[in-house]
Design a protein around this motif. Structure first.
Motif, PDB file in Angstrom:
ATOM      1  N   GLN A 124       0.718  -1.083   0.193  1.00 51.18           N
ATOM      2  CA  GLN A 124       0.239  -0.264   0.179  1.00 51.18           C
ATOM      3  C   GLN A 124       0.900   1.217  -0.022  1.00 51.18           C
ATOM      4  OE1 GLN A 124      -2.339  -0.793   3.958  1.00 51.18           O
ATOM      5  NE2 GLN A 124      -1.425   1.435   4.281  1.00 51.18           N
ATOM      6  N   ALA A 125       0.202   2.054  -0.676  1.00 55.04           N
ATOM      7  CA  ALA A 125       0.566   3.555  -1.114  1.00 55.04           C
ATOM      8  C   ALA A 125      -0.117   4.912  -0.232  1.00 55.04           C
ATOM      9  CB  ALA A 125       1.587   4.132  -2.514  1.00 55.04           C
ATOM     10  N   VAL A 126       0.076   5.663   0.676  1.00 53.71           N
ATOM     11  CA  VAL A 126      -0.085   6.693   1.177  1.00 53.71           C
ATOM     12  C   VAL A 126       0.149   7.575   1.115  1.00 53.71           C
ATOM     13  CG1 VAL A 126      -2.153   7.682   2.950  1.00 53.71           C
ATOM     14  CG2 VAL A 126      -1.734   4.569   2.477  1.00 53.71           C
ATOM     15  N   TYR A 127      -0.599   8.794   0.643  1.00 51.39           N
ATOM     16  CA  TYR A 127      -0.198  10.397   0.564  1.00 51.39           C
ATOM     17  C   TYR A 127      -0.946  11.016   1.766  1.00 51.39           C
ATOM     18  CZ  TYR A 127       1.076  14.716  -0.066  1.00 51.39           C
ATOM     19  OH  TYR A 127       2.012  16.119  -0.402  1.00 51.39           O
ATOM     20  N   HIS A 128       0.514  11.558   2.398  1.00 50.50           N
ATOM     21  CA  HIS A 128      -0.637  11.940   3.649  1.00 50.50           C
ATOM     22  C   HIS A 128       0.169  13.830   3.656  1.00 50.50           C
ATOM     23  CE1 HIS A 128      -0.804   8.376   6.537  1.00 50.50           C
ATOM     24  NE2 HIS A 128       0.282   7.903   5.538  1.00 50.50           N
ATOM     25  N   ASN A 129      -1.185  14.390   3.849  1.00 55.23           N
ATOM     26  CA  ASN A 129      -0.854  15.726   3.839  1.00 55.23           C
ATOM     27  C   ASN A 129      -1.291  17.064   5.588  1.00 55.23           C
ATOM     28  OD1 ASN A 129      -1.098  18.432   3.474  1.00 55.23           O
ATOM     29  ND2 ASN A 129      -1.498  18.525   1.295  1.00 55.23           N
ATOM     30  N   TYR A 130       0.005  17.025   6.157  1.00 55.07           N
ATOM     31  CA  TYR A 130       0.336  17.301   6.809  1.00 55.07           C
ATOM     32  C   TYR A 130      -0.608  18.734   7.228  1.00 55.07           C
ATOM     33  CZ  TYR A 130       1.861  13.315   8.860  1.00 55.07           C
ATOM     34  OH  TYR A 130       1.610  11.622   9.685  1.00 55.07           O
ATOM     35  N   HIS A 131      -0.930  19.004   8.646  1.00 53.26           N
ATOM     36  CA  HIS A 131      -0.842  20.523   8.933  1.00 53.26           C
ATOM     37  C   HIS A 131       0.191  21.341   8.773  1.00 53.26           C
ATOM     38  CE1 HIS A 131      -2.121  24.032  11.319  1.00 53.26           C
ATOM     39  NE2 HIS A 131      -3.081  23.893  10.657  1.00 53.26           N
ATOM     40  N   ASP A 132       2.048  20.890   9.307  1.00 54.94           N
ATOM     41  CA  ASP A 132       2.843  20.846   9.535  1.00 54.94           C
ATOM     42  C   ASP A 132       3.008  20.493   7.883  1.00 54.94           C
ATOM     43  OD1 ASP A 132       6.111  21.275   9.562  1.00 54.94           O
ATOM     44  OD2 ASP A 132       5.623  21.638  11.443  1.00 54.94           O
ATOM     45  N   ASP A 133       4.003  21.548   6.928  1.00 59.29           N
ATOM     46  CA  ASP A 133       3.980  20.950   5.737  1.00 59.29           C
ATOM     47  C   ASP A 133       5.574  20.422   5.453  1.00 59.29           C
ATOM     48  OD1 ASP A 133       1.894  21.907   5.498  1.00 59.29           O
ATOM     49  OD2 ASP A 133       3.002  23.398   3.726  1.00 59.29           O
ATOM     50  N   ASN A 134       5.506  20.660   6.739  1.00 62.30           N
ATOM     51  CA  ASN A 134       7.541  19.904   6.969  1.00 62.30           C
ATOM     52  C   ASN A 134       6.951  18.375   6.908  1.00 62.30           C
ATOM     53  OD1 ASN A 134       8.619  21.853   6.562  1.00 62.30           O
ATOM     54  ND2 ASN A 134       8.569  22.169   8.890  1.00 62.30           N
ATOM     55  N   LEU A 135       5.922  17.507   7.558  1.00 62.26           N
ATOM     56  CA  LEU A 135       6.116  16.195   7.472  1.00 62.26           C
ATOM     57  C   LEU A 135       5.590  15.912   6.277  1.00 62.26           C
ATOM     58  CD1 LEU A 135       6.135  16.996  10.444  1.00 62.26           C
ATOM     59  CD2 LEU A 135       5.076  15.782  10.992  1.00 62.26           C
ATOM     60  N   ASP A 136       4.679  16.372   5.173  1.00 61.52           N
ATOM     61  CA  ASP A 136       4.203  15.811   4.752  1.00 61.52           C
ATOM     62  C   ASP A 136       4.575  14.730   3.869  1.00 61.52           C
ATOM     63  OD1 ASP A 136       2.442  17.677   4.698  1.00 61.52           O
ATOM     64  OD2 ASP A 136       1.890  19.024   3.012  1.00 61.52           O
ATOM     65  N   GLY A 137       4.712  13.815   2.976  1.00 57.30           N
ATOM     66  CA  GLY A 137       4.776  12.593   2.099  1.00 57.30           C
ATOM     67  C   GLY A 137       4.285  11.491   1.886  1.00 57.30           C
ATOM     68  N   TRP A 138       4.834  10.718   1.472  1.00 58.50           N
ATOM     69  CA  TRP A 138       4.077   9.643   1.038  1.00 58.50           C
ATOM     70  C   TRP A 138       4.769   8.151   2.438  1.00 58.50           C
ATOM     71  CZ3 TRP A 138       1.287   8.268  -2.788  1.00 58.50           C
ATOM     72  CH2 TRP A 138       0.622   8.999  -3.977  1.00 58.50           C
ATOM     73  N   SER A 139       3.614   7.189   2.628  1.00 63.33           N
ATOM     74  CA  SER A 139       3.701   5.534   3.017  1.00 63.33           C
ATOM     75  C   SER A 139       3.286   4.517   2.775  1.00 63.33           C
ATOM     76  CB  SER A 139       3.389   6.043   4.695  1.00 63.33           C
ATOM     77  OG  SER A 139       2.005   5.723   4.140  1.00 63.33           O
ATOM     78  N   TYR A 140       4.946   3.437   2.679  1.00 63.83           N
ATOM     79  CA  TYR A 140       4.632   3.127   2.111  1.00 63.83           C
ATOM     80  C   TYR A 140       4.837   1.585   3.027  1.00 63.83           C
ATOM     81  CZ  TYR A 140       5.717   6.005  -2.145  1.00 63.83           C
ATOM     82  OH  TYR A 140       6.362   7.076  -2.672  1.00 63.83           O
ATOM     83  N   GLU A 141       4.179   0.446   2.567  1.00 60.39           N
ATOM     84  CA  GLU A 141       4.451  -0.621   3.575  1.00 60.39           C
ATOM     85  C   GLU A 141       3.570  -1.979   2.746  1.00 60.39           C
ATOM     86  OE1 GLU A 141       1.413   0.720   7.832  1.00 60.39           O
ATOM     87  OE2 GLU A 141       1.436  -1.154   6.726  1.00 60.39           O
ATOM     88  N   ALA A 142       4.997  -3.304   2.602  1.00 58.64           N
ATOM     89  CA  ALA A 142       4.900  -3.967   1.831  1.00 58.64           C
ATOM     90  C   ALA A 142       5.401  -5.267   2.683  1.00 58.64           C
ATOM     91  CB  ALA A 142       5.819  -3.972   0.233  1.00 58.64           C
ATOM     92  N   GLY A 143       3.856  -6.422   2.050  1.00 59.83           N
ATOM     93  CA  GLY A 143       4.331  -7.189   3.690  1.00 59.83           C
ATOM     94  C   GLY A 143       3.899  -8.555   3.387  1.00 59.83           C
ATOM     95  N   ALA A 144       3.976  -9.820   3.944  1.00 64.74           N
ATOM     96  CA  ALA A 144       3.334 -10.678   4.068  1.00 64.74           C
ATOM     97  C   ALA A 144       2.739 -11.305   5.214  1.00 64.74           C
ATOM     98  CB  ALA A 144       4.231 -11.509   2.486  1.00 64.74           C
ATOM     99  N   THR A 145       1.825 -12.204   5.364  1.00 62.42           N
ATOM    100  CA  THR A 145       0.934 -12.655   6.406  1.00 62.42           C
ATOM    101  C   THR A 145       0.659 -13.546   5.672  1.00 62.42           C
ATOM    102  OG1 THR A 145       0.030  -9.860   6.670  1.00 62.42           O
ATOM    103  CG2 THR A 145      -1.281 -12.224   8.232  1.00 62.42           C
ATOM    104  N   LEU A 146       1.076 -14.541   7.153  1.00 63.90           N
ATOM    105  CA  LEU A 146       0.580 -16.686   6.925  1.00 63.90           C
ATOM    106  C   LEU A 146      -0.335 -16.762   8.153  1.00 63.90           C
ATOM    107  CD1 LEU A 146       0.593 -18.825   5.556  1.00 63.90           C
ATOM    108  CD2 LEU A 146       3.037 -19.375   7.225  1.00 63.90           C
ATOM    109  N   GLY A 147      -1.522 -17.020   8.247  1.00 65.04           N
ATOM    110  CA  GLY A 147      -2.496 -17.707   9.025  1.00 65.04           C
ATOM    111  C   GLY A 147      -2.625 -19.054   8.666  1.00 65.04           C
ATOM    112  N   ARG A 148      -3.937 -18.705  10.160  1.00 60.55           N
ATOM    113  CA  ARG A 148      -4.721 -20.357  10.328  1.00 60.55           C
ATOM    114  C   ARG A 148      -6.467 -20.188  11.326  1.00 60.55           C
ATOM    115  NH1 ARG A 148      -3.627 -26.627  10.888  1.00 60.55           N
ATOM    116  NH2 ARG A 148      -6.037 -26.881  11.070  1.00 60.55           N
ATOM    117  N   ARG A 149      -7.134 -20.694  11.189  1.00 63.77           N
ATOM    118  CA  ARG A 149      -8.094 -20.854  11.910  1.00 63.77           C
ATOM    119  C   ARG A 149      -8.248 -22.155  12.678  1.00 63.77           C
ATOM    120  NH1 ARG A 149     -14.454 -18.980   9.972  1.00 63.77           N
ATOM    121  NH2 ARG A 149     -14.878 -20.863  10.599  1.00 63.77           N
ATOM    122  N   PHE A 150      -8.037 -21.728  13.889  1.00 71.65           N
ATOM    123  CA  PHE A 150      -7.724 -23.015  14.234  1.00 71.65           C
ATOM    124  C   PHE A 150      -9.588 -23.662  15.186  1.00 71.65           C
ATOM    125  CE2 PHE A 150      -3.614 -22.263  14.077  1.00 71.65           C
ATOM    126  CZ  PHE A 150      -3.383 -23.366  13.932  1.00 71.65           C
ATOM    127  N   GLY A 151      -9.987 -24.267  14.187  1.00 72.95           N
ATOM    128  CA  GLY A 151     -11.240 -24.617  15.158  1.00 72.95           C
ATOM    129  C   GLY A 151     -12.503 -23.274  14.682  1.00 72.95           C
TER     130      GLY A 151
END
Lengths: 299, 220
Positions: A124-151
Motif C-alpha cells: 500500500q501507498a498513502v500520501y499524507h498531507n500534514y498541517h505542518d508541511d514539513n511532515l508531508d510525504g508518502w508512507s509505503y508498506e509491503a508485507g506478507a501474512t501467513l495465518g490459520r484458523r483453529f476451530g
C-alpha cells in the motif's frame, strides 16, 4: 507546495480510472467498504527518551477503505482498495493530517475449508498531507501474512512487513553533514497475532511486533544528539523550538484489542498498545502507551 | 343378498379408495431453547418403529446462496434426494462439505450448477463456502420422509403420518448433547395430534458475519 497539491489528485484520478477499467472487466467482482472512526491517545508522540519531554495528545481518527475483490481462482483472490485516513489532534495540530492512498492484497488459501492456512501479500501507498508541511510525504508498506484458523474461535497469524515514510521536503541544514529529512524513516517488522472469540460477540486480539529500523524523535536542542543521529532539523511542532532527529532503534509493541459486535456489520473496538524502543546507540529506551476507541462499519 | 366374499371385496375396495387423510395421523412438536424461547431451525424427525416407509420418489430440493449466506440455513431432506445449490449473488461461490454422509465440492461458480448433488446417506452435512468462510449451512438427511423444520414459533406440525408407533427425535445445529438422547416414543392413532416438546440447551455460535476487525483497515 503547489506541486504537492496537484500530485495527489492526479494520482487519485489515475487510480480511479484503473479501478473502473478493472471493474468493467470483472463481471463477478465483490465490492466492499470499511469505515472506522473514534479517538486515540498516545502519551509519547515525540518518541522522547526523557520523561519531561514526552508529549501526549488525543486525536480524532477516521479511516475509510473501499474497493473490490476479484476471485482469480478457486483459492486465490485479489483485492484493490482506495484508502482514506484522517487524524485531528487536540493540542498538537501540526500532527493533524489527512491521507489518501491505495492498497493491493493478494490472498491465497492452501486447501479447502475455513481452517485451511492462508497467505496474504499486500502493498500500500498513502500520501499524507500534514498541517505542518514539513511532515508531508508518502508512507509505503509491503508485507506478507501467513495465518490459520483453529476451530471456530481461534485464528493465529504471523507476518513480515516493510514500512517506509518519505517526506516531500528537505529542511534547511542546521548541522553540516546531517542533511535530509529526519521524517524519512523505514523499518522491517516481524509480528505474530492471535484472535480469540471470548463470547459469540466478543473478539479478543493479542499481538506482538518487533521492528528494526529508523525512528524520529523530538527533543530540546542538545548537542549530544548529534553524535547519534544522521538527520536533524528544527521543529516547533510541539509548540516550542526543538529539534527532530532520526536514529536507529529496535521497537517492540505488545497490543491487546477487544472488539464487540454490535450487528452483522458494525463493531465497537477498544485497543491498547505498549511500545518500547531501544536505541541502537547509547541513548537508551523510550516507551509509549497508546489507547484507542473506535466504532467500525463494514459493508 | 351379497355373498360374504363379495362383501369383503367391496370393503377392501372402499378402504383402498378412502382419502389418505382419513387414515393419517398428526404430530405436533414444540421446540424451545434453554432460555425458554421458541427455537427455529430445529429438525423434528419421526421414524416408524415398524420400519415401514413409503417408496422414495426422486425429488430435487434447493439451497440458495443469497447475500453471502446459505438460504435456508437448515434444509431437511429425505435420503436419496437431490439438492441444487443455485448461486443468486452476483459474485462467485465455492460450496463444499467435509461431512462423512456427503463429501462434495462445487468449485467456484455463478448461477446454477448443471447437476444437483445426491444426498443418499442419512446424517448431517455441514456446508461451507471456500471464498466466504463465515458462510455456514446444513443439510439434514433423514432416513424417513416424516420430518419438518421449526419456524420462528418453534413449532413443527407433521401430518399425513400412517397411524402407528414412532420414535420421534429433534436436531439443531447448536444443540448440546446427541440427537439420539432426544428420542421420544409416541403412538399416533387418529387425527388428534400427538404432542411432543423439547427444551434444548444450545452451544454459542462464534460466527459474527463480516464483522469489522480492529487494526485491519482496508477491504479484505
Amino acid at each position: 507546495m503547489q506541486t504537492r497539491m496537484t500530485t495527489a489528485p492526479r494520482w487519485l484520478t489515475c487510480w480511479l480510472c484503473c479501478v473502473l477499467a478493472l471493474y468493467s472487466a470483472a463481471a463477478h467482482s465483490e465490492w466492499g467498504f470499511d469505515a472506522s472512526g473514534g479517538f486515540t491517545y498516545d502519551d509519547n508522540l515525540s518518541n522522547a527518551f526523557e520523561a519531561d519531554e514526552r508529549k501526549g495528545d488525543t486525536a480524532a481518527v477516521i479511516d475509510v477503505a473501499g474497493g473490490y475483490r476479484e476471485q482469480l481462482g478457486t483459492s486465490t483472490g485479489l483485492g484493490l482498495s482506495l484508502l482514506g485516513t484522517s487524524q485531528s489532534y487536540l493540542h498538537y495540530t501540526g500532527l493533524s493530517n489527512i491521507g489518501l492512498g491505495a492498497r493491493a492484497l493478494l490472498r491465497t488459501k492452501f486447501g479447502l475449508g475455513a481452517e485451511a492456512p492462508w497467505l496474504a501479500v499486500s502493498a500500500q501507498a498513502v500520501y499524507h498531507n500534514y498541517h505542518d508541511d514539513n511532515l508531508d510525504g508518502w508512507s509505503y508498506e509491503a508485507g506478507a501474512t501467513l495465518g490459520r484458523r483453529f476451530g471456530d474461535r481461534l485464528t493465529v497469524s504471523g507476518s513480515v512487513r516493510y514500512d517506509a515514510y518519505v517526506a516531500n521536503s528537505t529542511p534547511p541544514v542546521i548541522v553540516p553533514g546531517l542533511s535530509g529529512s529526519p521524517y524519512d524513516v523505514y523499518g522491517w517488522n516481524l509480528g505474530v497475532q492471535a484472535r480469540f472469540f471470548a463470547t459469540e460477540s466478543d473478539l479478543v486480539s493479542l499481538s506482538y511486533t518487533w521492528r528494526t529500523g529508523t525512528v524520529t524523535s523530538v527533543t530540546e536542542p542538545d548537542l549530544e544528539i548529534l553524535e547519534y543521529s544522521d538527520r536533524v532539523s528544527r521543529t516547533d511542532i510541539f509548540g516550542s523550538p526543538e529539534i527532530a532527529y532520526r536514529i536507529n532503534a529496535n521497537t517492540q509493541t505488545i497490543g491487546i484489542a477487544w472488539s464487540h459486535t454490535l450487528g452483522q456489520r458494525t463493531a465497537l473496538n477498544v485497543a491498547y498498545a505498549y511500545r518500547r524502543s531501544q536505541a541502537a546507540s547509547d541513548l537508551g529506551v523510550y516507551y509509549a502507551n497508546v489507547i484507542s476507541v473506535t466504532f467500525s462499519y463494514s459493508y | 343378498m351379497i355373498a360374504p366374499a363379495a362383501a369383503a371385496r367391496v370393503a377392501m375396495l372402499v378402504c383402498l379408495t378412502l382419502p389418505a387423510a382419513a387414515l393419517a395421523a398428526k404430530l405436533s412438536a414444540n421446540v424451545r431453547g434453554g432460555d425458554g424461547k421458541p427455537l427455529p431451525n430445529a429438525v423434528v424427525v419421526a421414524m416408524p418403529e415398524d420400519g415401514r416407509l413409503p417408496p422414495l420418489t426422486k425429488t430435487v430440493e434447493v439451497v440458495d446462496q443469497i447475500d453471502k449466506e446459505f438460504v435456508p440455513y437448515v434444509k431437511p431432506v429425505r435420503a436419496g434426494s437431490y439438492v441444487q445449490f443455485p448461486n443468486k449473488d452476483n459474485i462467485r461461490h465455492h460450496v463444499y462439505s467435509f461431512s462423512p454422509p456427503k463429501r462434495f465440492e462445487l468449485p467456484l461458480y455463478s448461477g446454477t450448477p448443471a447437476e444437483p448433488v445426491l444426498f443418499d446417506k442419512p446424517g448431517i452435512v455441514k456446508l461451507g463456502c471456500n471464498i466466504h468462510d463465515w458462510m455456514l449451512g446444513y443439510v439434514y438427511v433423514a432416513e424417513t420422509p416424516y420430518f419438518g423444520k421449526s419456524a420462528g414459533d418453534g413449532r413443527v406440525e407433521l401430518d399425513q403420518l400412517p397411524p402407528g408407533r414412532y420414535q420421534v427425535r429433534v436436531w439443531h445445529p447448536l444443540m448440546q448433547g446427541s440427537e439420539t438422547a432426544t428420542v421420544q416414543r409416541v403412538e399416533l392413532r387418529d387425527e388428534t395430534p400427538a404432542r411432543v416438546q423439547w427444551t434444548l440447551k444450545l452451544n454459542p455460535e462464534y460466527r459474527p458475519r463480516r464483522m469489522p476487525l480492529p487494526g485491519e483497515p482496508g477491504y479484505r
